[in-house]
Motif scaffolding. Structure first.
Motif, PDB file in Angstrom:
ATOM      1  N   ILE A   1      -2.872 -85.031 -16.970  1.00 32.38           N
ATOM      2  CA  ILE A   1      -1.468 -84.689 -16.721  1.00 32.38           C
ATOM      3  C   ILE A   1      -0.833 -85.695 -15.768  1.00 32.38           C
ATOM      4  O   ILE A   1       0.260 -86.214 -16.006  1.00 32.38           O
TER       5      ILE A   1
ATOM      6  N   CYS B   1      -3.706 -75.373 -17.520  1.00 33.05           N
ATOM      7  CA  CYS B   1      -4.366 -75.536 -16.215  1.00 33.05           C
ATOM      8  C   CYS B   1      -3.965 -74.399 -15.280  1.00 33.05           C
ATOM      9  O   CYS B   1      -4.803 -73.824 -14.570  1.00 33.05           O
TER      10      CYS B   1
ATOM     11  N   ALA C   1       5.680 -76.370 -10.318  1.00 33.02           N
ATOM     12  CA  ALA C   1       5.821 -77.650 -11.016  1.00 33.02           C
ATOM     13  C   ALA C   1       6.322 -77.429 -12.442  1.00 33.02           C
ATOM     14  O   ALA C   1       7.201 -78.147 -12.921  1.00 33.02           O
TER      15      ALA C   1
ATOM     16  N   THR D   1       6.643 -84.023  -9.716  1.00 33.55           N
ATOM     17  CA  THR D   1       5.631 -83.199 -10.376  1.00 33.55           C
ATOM     18  C   THR D   1       4.261 -83.854 -10.280  1.00 33.55           C
ATOM     19  O   THR D   1       3.254 -83.198  -9.993  1.00 33.55           O
TER      20      THR D   1
ATOM     21  N   SER E   1      -3.447 -70.421  -4.556  1.00 28.82           N
ATOM     22  CA  SER E   1      -2.362 -71.240  -3.994  1.00 28.82           C
ATOM     23  C   SER E   1      -2.052 -72.415  -4.918  1.00 28.82           C
ATOM     24  O   SER E   1      -0.890 -72.766  -5.135  1.00 28.82           O
ATOM     25  N   ASN E   2      -3.121 -72.990  -5.499  1.00 28.77           N
ATOM     26  CA  ASN E   2      -2.877 -74.111  -6.404  1.00 28.77           C
ATOM     27  C   ASN E   2      -2.202 -73.670  -7.697  1.00 28.77           C
ATOM     28  O   ASN E   2      -1.382 -74.398  -8.259  1.00 28.77           O
TER      29      ASN E   2
ATOM     30  N   VAL F   1      12.002 -86.409 -10.938  1.00 24.94           N
ATOM     31  CA  VAL F   1      11.323 -85.140 -11.251  1.00 24.94           C
ATOM     32  C   VAL F   1       9.888 -85.405 -11.687  1.00 24.94           C
ATOM     33  O   VAL F   1       8.962 -84.715 -11.251  1.00 24.94           O
TER      34      VAL F   1
ATOM     35  N   LYS G   1       1.334 -73.484  -7.003  1.00 24.08           N
ATOM     36  CA  LYS G   1       1.927 -74.823  -6.970  1.00 24.08           C
ATOM     37  C   LYS G   1       2.242 -75.297  -8.380  1.00 24.08           C
ATOM     38  O   LYS G   1       3.330 -75.826  -8.657  1.00 24.08           O
ATOM     39  N   LEU G   2       1.271 -75.097  -9.274  1.00 22.56           N
ATOM     40  CA  LEU G   2       1.477 -75.530 -10.660  1.00 22.56           C
ATOM     41  C   LEU G   2       2.632 -74.763 -11.303  1.00 22.56           C
ATOM     42  O   LEU G   2       3.424 -75.329 -12.061  1.00 22.56           O
TER      43      LEU G   2
ATOM     44  N   LEU H   1      -6.503 -71.685 -13.594  1.00 22.92           N
ATOM     45  CA  LEU H   1      -6.652 -71.483 -12.154  1.00 22.92           C
ATOM     46  C   LEU H   1      -6.457 -70.013 -11.800  1.00 22.92           C
ATOM     47  O   LEU H   1      -7.191 -69.456 -10.969  1.00 22.92           O
TER      48      LEU H   1
ATOM     49  N   VAL I   1     -10.864 -78.369 -15.950  1.00 23.32           N
ATOM     50  CA  VAL I   1      -9.506 -78.310 -15.416  1.00 23.32           C
ATOM     51  C   VAL I   1      -9.182 -79.582 -14.643  1.00 23.32           C
ATOM     52  O   VAL I   1      -8.087 -80.143 -14.764  1.00 23.32           O
TER      53      VAL I   1
ATOM     54  N   VAL J   1      10.004 -76.744 -12.531  1.00 26.91           N
ATOM     55  CA  VAL J   1      10.846 -77.916 -12.293  1.00 26.91           C
ATOM     56  C   VAL J   1      10.869 -78.831 -13.513  1.00 26.91           C
ATOM     57  O   VAL J   1      11.918 -79.343 -13.901  1.00 26.91           O
TER      58      VAL J   1
ATOM     59  N   ILE K   1      -0.290 -78.541 -18.788  1.00 27.73           N
ATOM     60  CA  ILE K   1      -0.021 -78.035 -17.431  1.00 27.73           C
ATOM     61  C   ILE K   1      -0.112 -76.523 -17.422  1.00 27.73           C
ATOM     62  O   ILE K   1      -0.713 -75.911 -16.534  1.00 27.73           O
TER      63      ILE K   1
ATOM     64  N   VAL L   1      -2.964 -80.642  -6.245  1.00 26.91           N
ATOM     65  CA  VAL L   1      -3.839 -79.663  -6.906  1.00 26.91           C
ATOM     66  C   VAL L   1      -5.163 -80.325  -7.272  1.00 26.91           C
ATOM     67  O   VAL L   1      -6.243 -79.756  -7.098  1.00 26.91           O
TER      68      VAL L   1
ATOM     69  N   ILE M   1       2.743 -83.095  -6.990  1.00 29.68           N
ATOM     70  CA  ILE M   1       2.176 -81.742  -6.909  1.00 29.68           C
ATOM     71  C   ILE M   1       0.824 -81.713  -7.617  1.00 29.68           C
ATOM     72  O   ILE M   1      -0.165 -81.191  -7.093  1.00 29.68           O
TER      73      ILE M   1
END
Lengths: 285, 67
Positions: free
Chosen positions: B17, A246, A276, B40, A268-269, B36, A272-273, A250, B10, A279, A243, B47, B43
């Protein structure tokens, strides 16, 4: 009947009675017993011992005495469970030895607790400086409970403001090379799953001394042969790393492109990642 | 590597993922962790959709590299 047979028979009978009596008295640890419980337990054992050796004494007296010594502490215990006053009387109350960081000398004297005793018990709790203690209590069974001052308490995730993932107890699914079905069922997994996981690690179940599954369904094992290296499960670490990669990619694209629209999509992406990652990180560690 | 193939890499990682997160959310015993993981995964899915569209655009821009 020869005497020696009588001794054996008596002993077997008394052992059986003693076993059940101690079982009914409950599973309190020796260290948690008050002196009365402790002594009555000893008396029970002594009666059993005397009566199994001394064949002149009628056996029935011994059994009667044992039941009496069992019954009275048992009743007192039941009463103590129901009633706070009885409990305080029988089990005793705890005594405050240190309050607000100050030693209560009168209470020390009342419990005939010397300064050395206090220091020794504090040292046992890894406290060498009395000034580090906020509150200390002498429990009825003689143990000392200590609350260190806030700044001397061990640092926890809460103090440091770190979010941590909740944790459930792991289940032991393999013991001594044998599969345990009940814990597996608790995790709603089946034996097939276990054999697949073991196959992935390339070990036979007979070689596994202990195997546990954590709350995320990851299997960790210990082998009989300590020379063999068990592959560690890296699924979660790998996921987090991917993650992050990535997200970095980006960000890189956003910087590299000249197209306004693409730039916006990438950044923007990537944000977002980023969110993520924030979290999910505590759960993947 | 062209930009197109980089974005494709990617995209593939994102698919990986998402799948791993879905597996984890199935396996975990804890409802909070499950939530969670699903969140995730959601999200990542968003993307992924954006990146998919981006791959389409890049393919139109660089048709010579598209095989």
């Amino acid at each position: 009947m020869p005497l020696w047979i009588e001794v054996i028979l008596r002993s077997i009978l008394l052992i059986t009675i003693l076993f059940f009596l101690t079982k009914w008295l409950g599973k309190k640890q020796l260290s948690q017993m008050n002196s009365f419980e402790f002594i009555s337990g000893f008396v029970l054992a002594s009666i059993a011992a005397i009566h199994s050796i001394d064949i002149r004494l009628p056996l029935i007296y011994g059994i009667l005495a044992m039941f009496t010594w069992f019954f009275i502490p048992f009743v007192l215990k039941q009463l103590a469970l129901k009633n706070k006053t009885v409990r305080d009387f029988i089990q005793g109350k705890s005594t405050v030895l240190i309050q607000n960081g100050k030693i209560m000398e009168d209470n020390l004297k009342k419990e005939s607790y010397s300064t050395d005793d206090l220091l020794e018990n504090l040292r046992e709790k890894n406290i060498f400086h009395v000034a580090d203690v906020e509150f200390a209590l002498l429990e009825p069974f003689g143990r000392l409970s200590v609350l260190p001052k806030k700044e001397n308490q061990p640092l926890t995730a809460k103090h440091a403001g770190i979010t941590v993932a909740p944790m459930k107890e792991p289940q032991t699914v393999i013991m001594d090379g044998k599969m345990l079905l009940e814990p597996l069922a608790n995790l709603s997994l089946n034996p097939d799953w276990l054999s697949t996981e073991l196959e992935k690690m390339n070990v036979a179940i007979e070689n596994v001394f202990l195997g546990q599954v954590d709350h995320d369904g990851q299997l960790t094992i210990d082998l009989y042969d300590d020379q063999l290296v068990v592959p560690e499960s890296t699924e979660k670490e790998l996921l987090l790393a991917t993650i992050k990669k990535c997200q970095a990619d980006l960000e890189l694209f956003a910087l590299a492109t000249n197209n306004e629209h693409s730039k916006q999509v990438y950044s923007s992406n990537s944000k977002k990642l980023d969110k993520a990652i924030e979290v999910v990180t505590p759960y993947l560690k | 590597m062209t930009v197109g193939s980089q974005v494709k890499t990617v995209l593939a990682s994102l698919k990986n993922i998402e799948a791993t997160l879905d597996i984890l959310s199935q396996k975990t015993q804890d409802s909070e962790a499950k939530q969670v993981y699903q969140q995730t995964s959601q999200i990542i899915h968003e993307v992924k959709t954006d990146m998919h569209a981006q791959v389409q655009i890049l393919q139109n821009e660089e048709p010579q590299y598209d095989t």
